[in-house]
Design an enzyme around this catalytic site. Structure first.
Site, PDB file in Angstrom:
ATOM      1  N   LYS A  74       2.509   5.079   3.934  1.00 47.93           N
ATOM      2  CA  LYS A  74       2.743   4.523   5.243  1.00 47.93           C
ATOM      3  C   LYS A  74       2.573   2.993   5.307  1.00 47.93           C
ATOM      4  O   LYS A  74       3.406   2.350   5.693  1.00 47.93           O
ATOM      5  CB  LYS A  74       1.764   5.034   6.051  1.00 47.93           C
ATOM      6  CG  LYS A  74       2.066   6.416   6.620  1.00 47.93           C
ATOM      7  CD  LYS A  74       1.427   7.006   7.886  1.00 47.93           C
ATOM      8  CE  LYS A  74      -0.088   6.649   7.624  1.00 47.93           C
ATOM      9  NZ  LYS A  74      -0.459   7.654   6.392  1.00 47.93           N
ATOM     10  N   THR A  76       2.710   0.919   2.895  1.00 48.96           N
ATOM     11  CA  THR A  76       3.820   0.322   1.772  1.00 48.96           C
ATOM     12  C   THR A  76       4.972   0.248   2.732  1.00 48.96           C
ATOM     13  O   THR A  76       5.781  -0.893   2.558  1.00 48.96           O
ATOM     14  CB  THR A  76       4.049   1.087   0.565  1.00 48.96           C
ATOM     15  OG1 THR A  76       2.710   1.121  -0.182  1.00 48.96           O
ATOM     16  CG2 THR A  76       4.973   0.491  -0.382  1.00 48.96           C
ATOM     17  N   ARG A  97      -4.224  -1.771   9.748  1.00 49.25           N
ATOM     18  CA  ARG A  97      -5.813  -1.673  10.065  1.00 49.25           C
ATOM     19  C   ARG A  97      -6.544  -2.237   8.683  1.00 49.25           C
ATOM     20  O   ARG A  97      -5.903  -2.430   7.737  1.00 49.25           O
ATOM     21  CB  ARG A  97      -6.316  -0.182   9.850  1.00 49.25           C
ATOM     22  CG  ARG A  97      -5.836   0.469  11.269  1.00 49.25           C
ATOM     23  CD  ARG A  97      -6.117   2.041  11.143  1.00 49.25           C
ATOM     24  NE  ARG A  97      -5.168   2.695  10.064  1.00 49.25           N
ATOM     25  CZ  ARG A  97      -5.515   3.756   9.591  1.00 49.25           C
ATOM     26  NH1 ARG A  97      -6.602   4.538   9.727  1.00 49.25           N
ATOM     27  NH2 ARG A  97      -4.559   4.250   8.649  1.00 49.25           N
ATOM     28  N   LYS A 108      -9.510   6.045  -2.819  1.00 47.30           N
ATOM     29  CA  LYS A 108      -8.457   5.691  -2.645  1.00 47.30           C
ATOM     30  C   LYS A 108      -8.136   4.235  -3.505  1.00 47.30           C
ATOM     31  O   LYS A 108      -7.185   3.844  -3.590  1.00 47.30           O
ATOM     32  CB  LYS A 108      -8.268   5.039  -1.312  1.00 47.30           C
ATOM     33  CG  LYS A 108      -7.005   4.849  -0.485  1.00 47.30           C
ATOM     34  CD  LYS A 108      -6.986   4.834   0.965  1.00 47.30           C
ATOM     35  CE  LYS A 108      -5.587   4.570   1.499  1.00 47.30           C
ATOM     36  NZ  LYS A 108      -5.513   4.586   3.029  1.00 47.30           N
ATOM     37  N   ALA A 276      -8.207   8.196  11.466  1.00 45.23           N
ATOM     38  CA  ALA A 276      -7.424   8.799  12.310  1.00 45.23           C
ATOM     39  C   ALA A 276      -7.790  10.225  12.239  1.00 45.23           C
ATOM     40  O   ALA A 276      -7.301  11.331  12.971  1.00 45.23           O
ATOM     41  CB  ALA A 276      -5.987   8.838  11.745  1.00 45.23           C
ATOM     42  N   PHE A 304      -3.017   8.899   8.616  1.00 42.39           N
ATOM     43  CA  PHE A 304      -2.653  10.231   8.204  1.00 42.39           C
ATOM     44  C   PHE A 304      -1.214  10.568   8.869  1.00 42.39           C
ATOM     45  O   PHE A 304      -0.273   9.785   8.891  1.00 42.39           O
ATOM     46  CB  PHE A 304      -3.775  11.194   8.564  1.00 42.39           C
ATOM     47  CG  PHE A 304      -4.894  11.015   8.086  1.00 42.39           C
ATOM     48  CD1 PHE A 304      -4.973  10.524   6.495  1.00 42.39           C
ATOM     49  CD2 PHE A 304      -6.178  10.679   8.404  1.00 42.39           C
ATOM     50  CE1 PHE A 304      -6.144  10.409   5.746  1.00 42.39           C
ATOM     51  CE2 PHE A 304      -7.342  10.458   7.771  1.00 42.39           C
ATOM     52  CZ  PHE A 304      -7.377  10.267   6.346  1.00 42.39           C
ATOM     53  N   PHE A 384       9.726   7.719  -5.527  1.00 41.67           N
ATOM     54  CA  PHE A 384       8.869   7.554  -6.689  1.00 41.67           C
ATOM     55  C   PHE A 384       9.647   7.923  -7.921  1.00 41.67           C
ATOM     56  O   PHE A 384      10.866   8.448  -7.872  1.00 41.67           O
ATOM     57  CB  PHE A 384       7.779   8.777  -6.646  1.00 41.67           C
ATOM     58  CG  PHE A 384       6.754   8.460  -5.847  1.00 41.67           C
ATOM     59  CD1 PHE A 384       5.246   8.403  -6.467  1.00 41.67           C
ATOM     60  CD2 PHE A 384       6.829   8.417  -4.458  1.00 41.67           C
ATOM     61  CE1 PHE A 384       4.303   8.191  -5.536  1.00 41.67           C
ATOM     62  CE2 PHE A 384       5.586   8.180  -3.668  1.00 41.67           C
ATOM     63  CZ  PHE A 384       4.311   7.867  -4.084  1.00 41.67           C
ATOM     64  N   TRP A 412       8.603   0.111  -2.429  1.00 45.69           N
ATOM     65  CA  TRP A 412       7.494  -0.169  -3.283  1.00 45.69           C
ATOM     66  C   TRP A 412       8.123  -0.622  -4.733  1.00 45.69           C
ATOM     67  O   TRP A 412       7.328  -1.917  -5.248  1.00 45.69           O
ATOM     68  CB  TRP A 412       6.994   1.142  -3.633  1.00 45.69           C
ATOM     69  CG  TRP A 412       5.872   1.295  -4.892  1.00 45.69           C
ATOM     70  CD1 TRP A 412       4.581   0.817  -4.707  1.00 45.69           C
ATOM     71  CD2 TRP A 412       6.130   1.442  -6.293  1.00 45.69           C
ATOM     72  NE1 TRP A 412       3.933   1.039  -5.946  1.00 45.69           N
ATOM     73  CE2 TRP A 412       5.028   1.250  -6.779  1.00 45.69           C
ATOM     74  CE3 TRP A 412       7.325   1.605  -6.945  1.00 45.69           C
ATOM     75  CZ2 TRP A 412       4.331   1.235  -8.343  1.00 45.69           C
ATOM     76  CZ3 TRP A 412       6.937   1.862  -8.501  1.00 45.69           C
ATOM     77  CH2 TRP A 412       5.613   1.748  -9.138  1.00 45.69           C
TER      78      TRP A 412
END
Length: 559
Positions: A74, A76, A97, A108, A276, A304, A384, A412
């Protein structure tokens, strides 16, 4: 696909502009920024006063399917979309955020986007940034100290020691703080009682900071925080302790949004960091409102999946901020859909069109969820390297067969260039004026009705079961008028249900509400389902173990 350097290598090689240049690019005046070094700054709330008569830009929310360990992207996508909008001639600002140190050093790693769609300076943003989260921690723990001090010095408010509900916090994953005993030792150490810490992102003060619209509103909300109940069962607030002024003082700088930039020098406002799954999961109202005044488009994200951060953004943040979103971009990955289709993580690199077909049920449901707010949705397939043409084509075909707008998102790998098609399609959707935002439930609905609406309409549950404790708390909240507040569901992020093992679009399940707590300062009622952890622990091999800094100050391992 070309070989892409690590996120931190990309971030360290980019050419950042001085923050004064970024501010001027966004039409922010020199006296409206407070620089924190060369590349980040605090923004004065006077910007909103100066631009009060200026028409708002278009608000775009980036949400996602139900997250999996395979990743969705999200942040990215938010960064890449903002960059892409600027590339096609639209003045765009993004709002995110602030990362919590707990996840950064846990599983993470960094949380500033990825690849060629990042916000920078990445190291600063992921670490202490401008100190906002530490200010929230200090304010939270000052309130704890004032509660215990009041009890120690006579307890004139008649606080029931068994009903002190305010907890201390720390911006770190530390499992040993989940259950503690305070007041051990002589009488001068206070009264002995069981307690626990939670991570700062779960603090109500974090939510208060993110939902406040100015300093006066911040103080009002801080004063409304319910910290305990007295012997008669009446709520005791921070205002009763005369604590709200001091708490606001600690947050005097934290209330100001932070300005940074993307790798392509798009202005980025980063402010606040509630999770979240246990809070409302959105950046601050002030940051969002500021971005809407400064840009033609403000692109922001909610934590999320659409069932968690997305629903809370639309039912909580938009209500309090008077916000009217124009569209939602829903991020999906082939990898995540294959996991929802039953493929283990170790086999995600193998082509499996059938698993994509099966996992599509989750994407379809999350699109349906957003449409219940009467908003248009654009699905962005975050590409990806292992995704095959057959898998991508199958997903695109399934979306179109369900009348779902879909685009390939290569932000990305390619930065803004990889999101041009996404940006162009988004602009078309926004210009069409399709949909007009409406919340899911009414504030005058009962607490039970609100929970049932979310559980049945958004999660797909058959029904809701309220524990005896939850029913008891609901009656208490109704007595004091808190039942008119929005609902913030505390639920696992890994499933539409309250069972993290039920992937895809589960059917035939019930949602169990174990407990209900009021966050009167934030302005919502938290309903806890499943096993929600408010203080995470570190994994066996934390991300911290591979991080380092050399003699010249160069950081490595922050990914």
């Amino acid at each position: 696909m070309k070989n892409i350097p690590s996120d931190i290598e990309i971030a360290q090689s980019c050419k950042m502009k001085d923050i004064h240049t970024i501010a001027a690019q966004a039409c922010i005046l020199e006296n409206e920024i407070e620089p924190y070094g060369k590349y980040k700054a605090k923004l004065s709330l006077d910007i909103l006063k100066r631009l009060s008569s200026k028409q708002d830009g278009k608000l775009v929310l980036v949400s996602a399917i139900t997250p999996t360990p395979a990743g969705e992207g999200k942040s990215t996508t938010t960064v890449g979309l903002g960059q892409a909008l600027n590339r096609i001639g639209k003045k765009a600002v993004i709002a995110l955020r602030e990362p919590s140190l707990g996840p950064v050093f846990g599983v993470k790693g960094g949380a500033a986007g990825g690849g060629y769609s990042q916000v920078v300076p990445m190291e600063d943003i992921n670490l202490h940034f401008t100190g906002d989260i530490h200010a929230v921690t200090a304010a939270n723990n000052l309130l704890s100290a004032l509660i215990d001090n009041h009890i120690f010095h006579g307890n004139s408010l008649n606080i029931d020691l068994r009903e002190v509900i305010w907890k201390r916090c720390l911006d770190m994953n530390d499992r040993v703080l989940r259950e503690i005993i305070v007041g051990i030792g002589p009488k001068s150490n206070g009264f002995l009682r069981q307690d626990y810490f939670m991570i700062t992102a779960a603090s109500e003060i974090m939510a208060v900071l993110c939902l406040a619209t100015d300093m006066e509103d911040l103080k009002q909300r801080l004063g409304n925080i319910v910290v305990a109940y007295d012997a008669d069962g009446k709520p005791v607030t921070a205002r009763d302790l005369n604590a709200h002024g001091a708490l606001a003082l600690l947050l005097k700088d934290a209330i100001k949004p932070n300005l940074v930039q993307t790798l392509e020098n798009t202005p980025a406002i980063i402010h606040g960091g509630p999770f979240a799954n246990i809070a409302h999961g959105c950046n601050s109202i002030l940051a969002t409102k500021m971005g809407l005044k400064l840009g033609e488009y403000l692109v922001t994200e909610a934590g999320f999946g659409a069932d968690l951060g997305g629903e809370k953004f639309l039912d909580i943040k938009c209500r309090y901020g008077g916000l009217n979103p124009s569209a939602v971009v829903l991020v999906a990955t082939i990898r995540a859909l294959k996991m929802h289709g039953g493929v283990p993580k170790a086999e995600l690199g193998l082509e499996n069109v059938q698993a994509v077909q099966k996992g599509f049920a989750n994407l379809r449901k999350q699109v349906e969820n957003i449409r219940k707010f009467n908003l248009p949705v654009l699905v962005a397939i975050n590409k990806f390297s292992a995704d095959t043409a057959a898998e991508i084509h199958e997903l695109e075909d399934m979306c179109r067969s369900q009348s779902i707008d879909v685009v390939l998102n290569e932000c990305w790998e390619k930065g803004g260039e990889g999101g041009i098609e996404m940006a162009e399609r988004l602009v078309e959707i926004v210009r069409s004026g399709a949909g007009e935002y409406k919340p899911l439930y009414g504030l005058n609905d009962s607490l039970q009705q609100k929970v049932e609406t979310i559980a049945q309409s958004i999660y797909g549950a058959d029904s809701v079961v309220f524990s005896a404790q939850a029913r008891k708390e609901i009656k208490k909240l109704e007595k004091y008028g808190y039942d008119k507040l929005p609902v913030c569901m505390a639920k696992t992020q890994y499933s539409l249900s309250d069972n993290p093992d039920l992937l895809g679009e589960p059917k035939g399940f019930k949602i169990t509400v174990k407990d209900v707590r009021v966050s009167a300062g934030a302005g919502f009622v938290v309903c806890l389902t499943g096993d929600i952890m408010t203080m995470p622990g570190l994994p066996k091999i934390p991300a911290a173990n591979v991080m380092d800094i050399d003699q010249d100050g160069k950081i490595t391992g922050l990914f």
